[in-house]
Design a protein around this motif. Structure first.
Motif, mmCIF file in Angstrom:
data_model
loop_
_atom_site.group_PDB
_atom_site.id
_atom_site.type_symbol
_atom_site.label_atom_id
_atom_site.label_comp_id
_atom_site.label_asym_id
_atom_site.label_seq_id
_atom_site.Cartn_x
_atom_site.Cartn_y
_atom_site.Cartn_z
ATOM 1 N N GLY A 253 0.812 -1.266 -0.115
ATOM 2 C CA GLY A 253 -0.238 -0.096 0.089
ATOM 3 C C GLY A 253 0.763 1.369 0.148
ATOM 4 N N LEU A 254 2.074 1.360 0.538
ATOM 5 C CA LEU A 254 2.743 2.547 0.695
ATOM 6 C C LEU A 254 4.255 2.500 -0.055
ATOM 7 N N VAL A 255 4.520 1.563 -0.378
ATOM 8 C CA VAL A 255 5.970 1.589 -1.122
ATOM 9 C C VAL A 255 5.637 1.680 -2.594
ATOM 10 N N ASP A 256 6.385 2.652 -3.209
ATOM 11 C CA ASP A 256 6.478 2.810 -4.823
ATOM 12 C C ASP A 256 7.718 1.759 -5.135
ATOM 13 N N VAL A 257 8.762 1.950 -4.683
ATOM 14 C CA VAL A 257 10.120 1.228 -5.046
ATOM 15 C C VAL A 257 11.028 1.055 -4.041
ATOM 16 N N MET A 258 11.786 0.329 -3.897
ATOM 17 C CA MET A 258 12.888 0.125 -2.864
ATOM 18 C C MET A 258 14.326 0.358 -3.897
ATOM 19 N N VAL A 259 15.199 1.270 -3.951
ATOM 20 C CA VAL A 259 16.251 1.371 -4.639
ATOM 21 C C VAL A 259 17.432 0.476 -3.951
ATOM 22 N N VAL A 260 18.173 -0.386 -4.610
ATOM 23 C CA VAL A 260 19.278 -1.017 -3.941
ATOM 24 C C VAL A 260 20.451 -0.448 -4.520
ATOM 25 N N LYS A 261 21.345 -0.071 -3.650
ATOM 26 C CA LYS A 261 22.682 0.622 -4.058
ATOM 27 C C LYS A 261 23.798 -0.637 -3.608
ATOM 28 N N ASP A 262 23.810 -0.905 -2.568
ATOM 29 C CA ASP A 262 24.918 -2.068 -2.164
ATOM 30 C C ASP A 262 24.289 -2.959 -1.196
ATOM 31 N N LYS A 263 25.134 -3.678 -0.496
ATOM 32 C CA LYS A 263 24.563 -4.610 0.634
ATOM 33 C C LYS A 263 24.121 -3.979 1.823
ATOM 34 N N LYS A 264 24.416 -2.807 2.174
ATOM 35 C CA LYS A 264 24.221 -1.879 3.124
ATOM 36 C C LYS A 264 23.382 -0.616 3.064
ATOM 37 N N ASN A 265 23.249 -0.252 1.894
ATOM 38 C CA ASN A 265 22.653 0.963 1.558
ATOM 39 C C ASN A 265 21.453 0.908 0.661
ATOM 40 N N PHE A 266 20.412 1.410 0.994
ATOM 41 C CA PHE A 266 19.077 1.286 0.165
ATOM 42 C C PHE A 266 18.377 2.684 0.261
ATOM 43 N N ARG A 267 17.128 2.726 -0.447
ATOM 44 C CA ARG A 267 16.474 4.052 -0.319
ATOM 45 C C ARG A 267 15.033 3.500 -0.799
ATOM 46 N N VAL A 268 14.294 3.770 0.370
ATOM 47 C CA VAL A 268 12.669 3.307 0.091
ATOM 48 C C VAL A 268 12.016 4.261 -0.373
ATOM 49 N N LYS A 269 11.376 4.447 -1.590
ATOM 50 C CA LYS A 269 10.669 5.535 -1.994
ATOM 51 C C LYS A 269 9.242 5.018 -1.899
ATOM 52 N N PHE A 270 8.517 5.902 -1.078
ATOM 53 C CA PHE A 270 6.831 5.725 -0.823
ATOM 54 C C PHE A 270 6.116 6.490 -2.006
ATOM 55 N N LYS A 271 4.879 5.771 -2.121
ATOM 56 C CA LYS A 271 3.884 6.386 -3.031
ATOM 57 C C LYS A 271 3.888 8.009 -2.814
ATOM 58 N N SER A 272 3.756 8.471 -1.889
ATOM 59 C CA SER A 272 3.462 9.868 -1.435
ATOM 60 C C SER A 272 4.656 10.720 -2.096
ATOM 61 N N GLY A 273 5.854 9.914 -2.401
ATOM 62 C CA GLY A 273 6.731 10.926 -2.793
ATOM 63 C C GLY A 273 8.124 11.044 -1.635
ATOM 64 N N MET A 274 7.679 10.659 -0.499
ATOM 65 C CA MET A 274 8.613 10.642 0.181
ATOM 66 C C MET A 274 9.708 9.532 0.220
ATOM 67 N N GLU A 275 11.130 10.000 0.251
ATOM 68 C CA GLU A 275 12.106 8.912 0.218
ATOM 69 C C GLU A 275 12.801 8.918 1.672
ATOM 70 N N VAL A 276 13.030 7.449 1.963
ATOM 71 C CA VAL A 276 13.693 7.159 3.516
ATOM 72 C C VAL A 276 15.041 6.431 2.975
ATOM 73 N N PRO A 277 16.134 7.042 3.353
ATOM 74 C CA PRO A 277 17.436 6.284 3.352
ATOM 75 C C PRO A 277 17.486 5.161 4.430
ATOM 76 N N VAL A 278 18.148 4.047 4.144
ATOM 77 C CA VAL A 278 18.063 3.127 5.077
ATOM 78 C C VAL A 278 19.544 2.318 5.065
ATOM 79 N N GLU A 279 20.173 2.203 6.056
ATOM 80 C CA GLU A 279 21.470 1.441 6.298
ATOM 81 C C GLU A 279 21.545 0.391 7.100
ATOM 82 N N LEU A 280 22.030 -0.704 6.787
ATOM 83 C CA LEU A 280 21.909 -1.955 7.485
ATOM 84 C C LEU A 280 23.190 -2.044 8.424
#
Length: 280
Positions: A253-280
């Protein structure tokens, strides 16, 4: 497709989707040749207008994708390679022995001359990244909602755009009436054909139609974007505790796409337009 785009299911009806040029012609699709009319709440609906708009949003999003869309899994068409922009696809490893497992990797990883550097992912990692993104929203809910409220207010301010659309529609109607006069009355003389008046009028008509359609598409897109932001705000407003488990409904319902950079860095793009960077 006809069902998904049929506004009658939400209680509305668009009149003059087809028209006849004259008494002897067959009915054809109305692509702007005559005015269409929207009748709202003309009969009992079986779905809400919001549900209908959600379907239109999804259709429009898939239409704009430069990649083939698939819905075989909740993760298909959701994971994007930061190197080439292609979707990730599922691959089965050790398919015939006890070590069988499913991983996700860029569909274009080995097709280009230069191999994409993005890693393969197991579903557990994808879920972990999404949970971290949701928890970032929970811990920063106030600023995130304020930003979305401000963005929605700007998108909802369509007065100027509606004014432009009204002028464009009036210009289009004027050109359409003149063109229909020539056609219906057979009023094209040899002189007018020779001096290009008819061709000029037809060109003006098509330009006016293109301008009207462009503004209408922009207005429709802004209304759909506003609805997506509203859904995001309504959902996130209810977040209280940190998430410990993956939610399939929130993912879809919320996620547009999840952009994969490498094993530890990602960016979750929500359908609202907001983007959240995530680091594992």
């Amino acid at each position: 497709m006809r069902i998904l785009q049929n506004e009658k299911y939400c209680g509305n009806a668009i009149l003059q989707k087809t028209y006849k040029r004259d008494l002897l012609s067959r009915r054809g699709a109305n692509n702007g040749e005559v005015r269409k009319y929207l009748v709202e709440n003309g009969h009992e609906a079986i779905i809400t207008p919001e549900q209908f708009e959600m379907a239109q949003q999804e259709l429009e999003a898939r239409r704009k994708e430069n990649r083939q869309h698939s819905s075989k899994s909740i993760f298909t068409s959701k994971l994007v390679c930061s190197d080439c922009g292609c979707f990730f696809g599922s691959k089965v490893w050790h398919s015939t022995d006890k070590y069988r497992s499913v991983v996700w990797q860029c569909n274009n990883k080995f097709k280009a001359e230069e191999k994409c550097s993005t890693p393969h992912l197991r579903e557990g990692v994808i879920k972990e990244v999404f949970i971290k993104a949701l928890n970032k929203l929970v811990t920063n809910k106030g600023p995130a909602l304020d930003m979305m409220d401000h963005l929605k207010a700007k998108i909802d301010d369509t007065a100027a755009l509606e004014g432009k659309l009204e002028k464009a529609a009036a210009t289009f109607d004027e050109k359409m009436v003149l063109l229909q006069y020539y056609i219906s009355k057979n009023a094209i003389t040899e002189k007018e054909l020779a001096d290009g008046r008819y061709s000029e009028l037809e060109k003006e008509y098509r330009e006016a139609l293109a301008e009207k359609d462009k503004l209408q598409d922009e207005l429709t897109e802004r209304r759909r974007r506003s609805l997506m932001i509203k859904r995001f705000i309504d959902e996130v407003s209810g977040f209280e505790d940190l998430f410990t488990e993956f939610s399939e409904n929130l993912w879809l319902g919320l996620v547009d796409v999840m952009v994969v950079k490498d094993k530890k860095n990602f960016r979750v793009k929500f359908k609202s337009g907001m983007e959240v960077p995530v680091e594992l």
